[in-house]
Enzyme design. Structure first.
Site, PDB file in Angstrom:
ATOM      1  N   CYS A 120       0.866  -1.178   0.000  1.00  0.00           N
ATOM      2  CA  CYS A 120       0.000   0.000   0.000  1.00  0.00           C
ATOM      3  C   CYS A 120       0.899   1.224   0.000  1.00  0.00           C
ATOM      4  CB  CYS A 120      -0.883   0.001   1.248  1.00  0.00           C
ATOM      5  SG  CYS A 120      -2.257   1.178   1.135  1.00  0.00           S
ATOM      6  N   CYS A 122      -0.111   4.256   1.824  1.00  0.00           N
ATOM      7  CA  CYS A 122      -0.467   5.245   2.856  1.00  0.00           C
ATOM      8  C   CYS A 122       0.657   5.492   3.853  1.00  0.00           C
ATOM      9  CB  CYS A 122      -1.761   4.861   3.564  1.00  0.00           C
ATOM     10  SG  CYS A 122      -1.671   3.305   4.445  1.00  0.00           S
ATOM     11  N   LYS A 195     -12.347  -4.791   2.703  1.00  0.00           N
ATOM     12  CA  LYS A 195     -11.759  -3.924   3.726  1.00  0.00           C
ATOM     13  C   LYS A 195     -12.655  -2.708   3.884  1.00  0.00           C
ATOM     14  CE  LYS A 195      -7.702  -1.166   4.816  1.00  0.00           C
ATOM     15  NZ  LYS A 195      -6.290  -0.893   4.523  1.00  0.00           N
ATOM     16  N   ARG A 217     -10.940   7.766   3.876  1.00  0.00           N
ATOM     17  CA  ARG A 217     -10.729   6.705   2.890  1.00  0.00           C
ATOM     18  C   ARG A 217     -12.035   6.127   2.327  1.00  0.00           C
ATOM     19  NH1 ARG A 217      -5.490   6.652   3.983  1.00  0.00           N
ATOM     20  NH2 ARG A 217      -4.572   5.734   5.870  1.00  0.00           N
ATOM     21  N   GLU A 233     -16.739  -7.670  -4.126  1.00  0.00           N
ATOM     22  CA  GLU A 233     -15.297  -7.405  -4.036  1.00  0.00           C
ATOM     23  C   GLU A 233     -14.500  -8.715  -3.995  1.00  0.00           C
ATOM     24  OE1 GLU A 233     -13.324  -4.945  -4.176  1.00  0.00           O
ATOM     25  OE2 GLU A 233     -14.379  -3.099  -3.693  1.00  0.00           O
ATOM     26  N   LYS A 248     -11.531  -7.448   6.744  1.00  0.00           N
ATOM     27  CA  LYS A 248     -10.921  -6.536   7.707  1.00  0.00           C
ATOM     28  C   LYS A 248     -11.828  -5.355   7.973  1.00  0.00           C
ATOM     29  CE  LYS A 248      -7.090  -3.410   8.062  1.00  0.00           C
ATOM     30  NZ  LYS A 248      -6.051  -2.739   7.369  1.00  0.00           N
ATOM     31  N   SER A 274      -6.067  -2.937  14.872  1.00  0.00           N
ATOM     32  CA  SER A 274      -5.497  -2.208  16.004  1.00  0.00           C
ATOM     33  C   SER A 274      -6.537  -1.781  17.035  1.00  0.00           C
ATOM     34  CB  SER A 274      -4.733  -0.993  15.473  1.00  0.00           C
ATOM     35  OG  SER A 274      -5.560  -0.178  14.672  1.00  0.00           O
TER      36      SER A 274
HETATM   37  C1  PBG Z   1      -3.196   0.249   4.915  1.00  0.00           C
HETATM   38  C2  PBG Z   1      -3.503  -0.533   6.130  1.00  0.00           C
HETATM   39  C3  PBG Z   1      -4.218  -0.098   7.252  1.00  0.00           C
HETATM   40  C4  PBG Z   1      -4.246  -1.176   8.140  1.00  0.00           C
HETATM   41  C5  PBG Z   1      -3.544  -2.212   7.544  1.00  0.00           C
HETATM   42  N1  PBG Z   1      -3.116  -1.802   6.283  1.00  0.00           N
HETATM   43  C6  PBG Z   1      -4.765   1.212   7.614  1.00  0.00           C
HETATM   44  C7  PBG Z   1      -5.809   1.912   6.883  1.00  0.00           C
HETATM   45  O1  PBG Z   1      -6.422   1.408   5.956  1.00  0.00           O
HETATM   46  O2  PBG Z   1      -6.035   3.042   7.277  1.00  0.00           O
HETATM   47  C8  PBG Z   1      -4.932  -1.168   9.483  1.00  0.00           C
HETATM   48  C9  PBG Z   1      -4.514  -2.214  10.416  1.00  0.00           C
HETATM   49  C10 PBG Z   1      -4.958  -1.999  11.822  1.00  0.00           C
HETATM   50  O3  PBG Z   1      -5.742  -1.112  12.164  1.00  0.00           O
HETATM   51  O4  PBG Z   1      -4.485  -2.784  12.639  1.00  0.00           O
HETATM   52  N2  PBG Z   1      -1.872   0.074   4.505  1.00  0.00           N
END
Ligand code: PBG
Length: 324
Positions: A120, A122, A195, A217, A233, A248, A274
């Site tokens: 990714c 970001c 996601k 996002r 998806e 996710k 997280s």
């Molecule tokens: C994007 C990505 C994210 C997470 C994993 N890959 C963040 C987002 O989409 O903002 C989140 C993982 C988590 O919250 O533990 N590279």
């Protein structure tokens, strides 16, 4: 008085029978630990919202990977956080970027560890969005080319599997083609297929320093209200050649995990994100819940819903609890 004839409690009378009839057994083999790598030496920046997790420089990352491997965890997913971020996230496609060097170092130090990379932009862009900005929006097809360039550098560095998380249309196809054209046809793709644009990513954005600097996002990640769209998806990613399908977050999306499991014949991964981790940590710190009991109940529920693989910041704790 009514006397029951059927008595389900018969199979709950002691540990032995409870274990015999247990339908879901969590194992350390199911777990993938996310780790964050930064530039520098001897750096260990604690992530305040995710106690026990740190941003690590490559030297300390290797130490951590050795420890984790000794706990029985056989797989990690790596997130790179470069020193210099720019508009296109150029460190992400640099052969000598932070993630590329981290993968090389880990594979050299602990070759048996299965290393997955998050694919990714970001974490690498100064605006914090998951791709290239054109006219104020994340441009899908420009980003596809960048993703293809990115995965090739991951594969060259020695990554065992790549996991695109940016929710760009066609990302799996673009990455598959990039890998195949460069003789990496044996590298599997675990797609963050369903996601959601979730509030549960809050603490991760501190960890990865990836908070969007404008907007959010929702123009690429999914609406938490949608379930059938998740299946669309997932079907697209299956058709583009994904090897593993991820849902996710996990906990608020157990129904989606279950639906994918019953409708799609590929392994299902779930990301216990997280915010799901931090909520348990915070409540445990306040003495409001029993951390081990709740964390294991959550992981077991994710597996029961249908996840074959679970990405979780609880991997280390769970491994030691399972080893007890
Ligand atoms: C994007 C990505 C994210 C997470 C994993 N890959 C963040 C987002 O989409 O903002 C989140 C993982 C988590 O919250 O533990 N590279």
């Amino acid at each position: 008085m009514f006397t029951p004839y059927y008595r389900p409690r018969r199979l709950r009378r002691n540990d032995a029978i409870r274990e015999l009839v247990r339908e879901t057994n969590l194992s350390v083999n199911d777990l993938i630990l996310p780790l964050f790598v930064v530039e520098g030496e001897n750096i260990k920046n604690p992530i305040s919202s995710m106690p026990g997790n740190d941003q690590l420089s490559i030297d300390l990352l290797i130490k951590e990977v050795r420890e984790v491997y000794n706990l029985g965890i056989r797989s990690i997913i790596l997130f790179g956080i470069p020193d210099q971020k720019d508009a296109t996230g150029s460190d992400a496609v640099n052969e000598k970027g932070i993630i590329q060097r981290a993968v090389m170092a880990v594979k050299e130090a602990v070759p048996e560890m299965y290393v997955i990379t998050d694919v990714c932009f970001c974490e690498y862009t100064d605006h914090g969005h998951c791709g290239a900005i054109v006219d104020g929006h994340v441009d899908n097809d420009t980003t596809l080319q960048m993703l293809s360039d990115q995965v090739i550098t991951h594969a060259r560095a020695g990554a065992d599997m790549v996991a695109p998380s940016g929710m760009m249309d066609g990302m799996v196809g673009a990455i598959r083609k990039g890998l195949d054209d460069n003789n990496f046809e044996n590298i599997p793709i675990m797609s963050y297929a369903a996601k959601y644009a979730s509030g549960f990513y809050g603490p991760f954005r501190e960890a990865a320093e990836s908070t969007p600097q404008f907007g959010d996002r929702r123009a690429y990640q999914m609406d938490p209200a949608n379930s059938r769209e998740a299946m669309y998806e997932v079907e697209l990613d299956v058709n583009e050649g994904a090897d593993i399908i991820m849902v996710k977050p996990a906990l608020s999306y157990l129904d989606i995990i279950h639906k994918v499991k019953t409708q799609i014949n590929l392994p299902v991964a779930a990301y216990n994100v997280s915010g799901e981790f931090s909520m348990v940590k915070a409540a445990a710190k306040l003495g409001w819940i029993d951390e081990q009991k709740v964390a294991m109940e959550i992981l077991t529920s994710i597996k029961r819903a249908g996840a074959d693989l679970i990405l979780t910041y609880y991997a280390k704790d769970a491994a030691s609890w399972l080893n007890q």
